[in-house]
Write a protein that holds these residues in place. Sequence first.
Motif, short mmCIF file in Angstrom:
data_model
loop_
_atom_site.label_atom_id
_atom_site.label_comp_id
_atom_site.label_asym_id
_atom_site.label_seq_id
_atom_site.Cartn_x
_atom_site.Cartn_y
_atom_site.Cartn_z
N ASP A 1 0.37 -2.23 -3.45
CA ASP A 1 0.58 -3.58 -3.97
C ASP A 1 1.69 -3.57 -5.03
O ASP A 1 2.63 -4.37 -4.98
CB ASP A 1 -0.74 -4.07 -4.57
CG ASP A 1 -0.67 -5.45 -5.18
OD1 ASP A 1 -1.37 -6.32 -4.68
OD2 ASP A 1 0.06 -5.64 -6.17
N GLU A 2 1.58 -2.64 -5.98
CA GLU A 2 2.56 -2.54 -7.06
C GLU A 2 3.93 -2.11 -6.54
O GLU A 2 4.96 -2.61 -6.99
CB GLU A 2 2.06 -1.50 -8.07
CG GLU A 2 2.31 -1.89 -9.51
CD GLU A 2 1.64 -0.91 -10.45
OE1 GLU A 2 2.36 -0.06 -10.99
OE2 GLU A 2 0.40 -1.01 -10.61
N THR A 3 3.96 -1.21 -5.59
CA THR A 3 5.21 -0.67 -5.06
C THR A 3 6.00 -1.71 -4.29
O THR A 3 7.22 -1.80 -4.45
CB THR A 3 4.93 0.55 -4.15
OG1 THR A 3 4.22 1.53 -4.92
CG2 THR A 3 6.20 1.15 -3.63
N PHE B 1 7.57 2.76 6.00
CA PHE B 1 7.72 2.78 4.54
C PHE B 1 6.89 3.92 3.99
O PHE B 1 5.75 4.11 4.40
CB PHE B 1 7.24 1.43 3.97
CG PHE B 1 7.37 1.31 2.48
CD1 PHE B 1 8.62 1.14 1.90
CD2 PHE B 1 6.27 1.38 1.67
CE1 PHE B 1 8.75 1.03 0.53
CE2 PHE B 1 6.37 1.28 0.30
CZ PHE B 1 7.64 1.10 -0.28
N ALA B 2 7.47 4.69 3.08
CA ALA B 2 6.72 5.76 2.40
C ALA B 2 6.82 5.53 0.90
O ALA B 2 7.84 5.01 0.42
CB ALA B 2 7.29 7.13 2.77
N PHE B 3 5.78 5.87 0.18
CA PHE B 3 5.77 5.63 -1.26
C PHE B 3 4.98 6.72 -1.97
O PHE B 3 4.08 7.33 -1.40
CB PHE B 3 5.21 4.25 -1.59
CG PHE B 3 3.81 4.02 -1.10
CD1 PHE B 3 2.73 4.13 -1.97
CD2 PHE B 3 3.55 3.67 0.22
CE1 PHE B 3 1.42 3.92 -1.53
CE2 PHE B 3 2.25 3.46 0.68
CZ PHE B 3 1.19 3.59 -0.21
N HIS C 1 -7.53 2.55 -4.98
CA HIS C 1 -6.37 3.01 -5.73
C HIS C 1 -5.11 2.92 -4.86
O HIS C 1 -4.07 2.46 -5.32
CB HIS C 1 -6.59 4.45 -6.22
CG HIS C 1 -5.41 5.02 -6.91
ND1 HIS C 1 -5.03 4.64 -8.19
CD2 HIS C 1 -4.48 5.93 -6.52
CE1 HIS C 1 -3.94 5.29 -8.54
NE2 HIS C 1 -3.60 6.08 -7.54
N LEU C 2 -5.21 3.36 -3.61
CA LEU C 2 -4.06 3.32 -2.71
C LEU C 2 -3.60 1.89 -2.48
O LEU C 2 -2.39 1.61 -2.47
CB LEU C 2 -4.42 3.99 -1.38
CG LEU C 2 -3.29 4.15 -0.37
CD1 LEU C 2 -2.12 4.94 -0.96
CD2 LEU C 2 -3.80 4.84 0.88
N ILE C 3 -4.53 0.95 -2.32
CA ILE C 3 -4.18 -0.46 -2.18
C ILE C 3 -3.42 -0.93 -3.42
O ILE C 3 -2.39 -1.60 -3.33
CB ILE C 3 -5.43 -1.34 -1.94
CG1 ILE C 3 -6.01 -1.07 -0.56
CG2 ILE C 3 -5.10 -2.82 -2.10
CD1 ILE C 3 -7.37 -1.69 -0.33
#
Length: 136
Positions: A13-15, A131-133, A7-9
């Motif tokens: 990926d989307e971000t 980078f933070a998301f 899920h984190l990947i």
Amino acid sequence: MKTSELHLIGVLDETIGREIFPADDEYSRFDAYDLKDNIYEIKVRGAYYEDTLIEFDKFSFNLMYAQTFGKRFLYVVQMDDMGYVFDISALYNEGYDFRWETKELPKYTEFAEKREITKVVGYISIENTIFAFKVW
């Protein structure tokens, strides 16, 4: 690979708009890679830490692999609902002090067996995030 890591990947990926693929081999020493020459080690932590932990065996293998094959080693850690990306290759090249130490930790964190072993670990300050998301 655990569902939480997959899920984190996917969220990362989307971000960032970069295709990130889970490692082909379930026994790979890194968890994911992209076609822009990055390898990723993924960790999902149960709590937030100002200094996140990195195991020396993962650090040393992945750093050497990245150097040998012209890649960058990125360490991605989820804490609570945030993901943090650290550029381990850059930190190493800058002479970052990981404050290595030996520590008694569970051999496997995801299994019921909680036998402790001695591990060499270091710490990365959250201030070194590149980078933070948000993780949804």
